[in-house]
Design an enzyme around this catalytic site. Structure first.
Site, short mmCIF file in Angstrom:
data_model
loop_
_atom_site.label_atom_id
_atom_site.label_comp_id
_atom_site.label_asym_id
_atom_site.label_seq_id
_atom_site.Cartn_x
_atom_site.Cartn_y
_atom_site.Cartn_z
N GLY A 115 0.81 -1.21 0.00
CA GLY A 115 0.00 0.00 0.00
C GLY A 115 0.84 1.26 0.00
N LYS B 116 -6.74 -4.06 -6.88
CA LYS B 116 -8.00 -4.07 -6.14
C LYS B 116 -7.88 -3.33 -4.82
CE LYS B 116 -9.86 -8.40 -7.99
NZ LYS B 116 -10.37 -9.76 -7.64
N HIS C 185 12.23 0.59 0.90
CA HIS C 185 11.88 -0.79 1.21
C HIS C 185 13.00 -1.47 2.00
CE1 HIS C 185 8.28 -0.69 -1.11
NE2 HIS C 185 8.84 -0.76 -2.30
N TRP D 287 -0.31 4.33 -2.12
CA TRP D 287 -1.46 4.96 -1.49
C TRP D 287 -1.03 5.83 -0.31
CZ3 TRP D 287 -5.25 2.04 2.18
CH2 TRP D 287 -6.36 2.85 2.47
#
Length: 346
Positions: A82, A308, A143, A85
């Site tokens: 995520g 999704k 990351h 986002w």
């Protein structure tokens, strides 16, 4: 440490290593354990995590040369948790007085351009950029596991927000993204093999458990430094989590802003459905330091960053044996922690 830089090059940037100790560096790099991945260059074991091989020199430059400021804000996560986002949400919170909802850069730029990755963008191509001219607060993302972050980040007062997504949905999202990136199915991968590699820890920036637990433990020991945020909680109550985020990074919403519905306005702009439907995220492309087999940069379609975004979509992909394998890994690796995951939508 087995996978540390050899002593003669340990304190040099990757660009200097290539210039002054090129052969030694190449030999050291070649000696590190390798594994295949959906990342075109494969992955290399470095400091106990599996780094995309194409990014390893960038990670080393980041470790050796980044000087954190106390007001920096750093978003950390495993891939496909995520991140895209959350970048949009944090950028909007920090810049809410500078931009309106009608002229925000989010309408024309993918959020990775606004909150760049250290290892894939800031230090790409062995560059050592001048970051001193960036306005404060500087927004970055990574990351890289907590243990491998630069010392300056750990010792400064900068804030780290770690976004954690449950391993089931993370794994499915990784598989789908890999299909967009390089069609891993045609490379001989099966989803079952992908699940097994994930459970072994042989996946980009894995192992999953050490990545998550590293930030989890730090958030418990130093809660003013690291905020541990669950993707599922953000989905369930974005208003509450945005207030929590704003408070943590030093940009709390004022009583007037709360009355005026500023939080609700930002949450609507940054909803996954709205972001997914923006022209830039439907048709744009973004280049990380990702090189294909022909030596050219791969441009990743922005639409691949938004799928999704559901909680619990994994039930449509896992067989009983895969579910048993992943549950066994989770039980073994997280049994001594108080961390639990939300697998299904409430």
């Amino acid at each position: 440490m087995e996978n540390s830089l050899c002593p003669s090059v340990a304190n040099l940037s990757s660009s200097l290593v290539l210039e002054e100790h090129g052969q030694e560096f190449k030999e050291w790099l070649a000696s590190l354990p390798k594994a295949k991945s959906f990342s075109p260059s494969g992955i290399t074991l470095y400091q106990d995590f599996w780094c995309p091989t194409r990014l390893l020199q960038n990670v080393i430059s980041f470790q050796n040369h980044f000087h954190a400021h106390d007001h920096d804000i750093i978003l950390a996560s495993k891939p496909k948790s995520g991140t895209t986002w959350l970048k949009a949400i944090i950028f909007s919170i920090v810049n809410r007085t500078q931009f309106t909802l009608t002229n925000t850069p989010l309408l024309t730029k993918v959020s990775h351009e606004l909150v760049p990755f250290f290892e894939a963008e800031v230090y790409r191509n062995n560059a050592i950029p001048d970051l001193t001219t960036m306005s404060s607060p500087r927004l970055f993302s990574t990351h890289v596991p907590y243990a491998s972050l630069p010392k300056s980040i750990k010792e400064s007062k900068c804030r780290i927000i770690y976004l954690c997504r449950n391993p089931f949905d993370t794994l499915v999202s990784l598989w789908q993204f890999g299909s967009h990136l390089c069609d891993i199915r045609s490379s001989g991968w099966t989803f079952e093999e992908f699940v097994e590699r994930f459970c072994e820890g042989k996946e980009v920036f894995g192992p999953f458990w050490s990545h998550v637990l590293g930030y989890w433990k730090e958030s418990i020991e130093n809660p003013n430094k690291v905020l541990f945020l669950k993707y599922e909680d953000l989905k369930e109550d974005i208003i509450h989590q945005m207030k929590r985020l704003a408070e943590f990074i030093g940009f709390p919403f004022s009583p007037d802003e709360l009355k005026q519905g500023v939080v609700e306005d930002i949450s609507k702009l940054c909803s996954l459905n709205v972001l997914k439907d923006l022209e830039v995220n439907k048709n744009g492309k973004h280049s990380f330091s990702d090189v294909n087999k022909n030596g050219k940069h791969n441009f990743v379609p922005n639409k691949s960053f938004y799928r999704k975004g559901e909680v619990g979509d994994w039930v449509n992909h896992f067989s009983p044996s895969m579910l048993e394998r992943l549950n066994k890994m989770i039980e073994g690796k997280f049994k001594d922690s108080s961390l639990n995951f939300k697998y299904l939508a409430s």
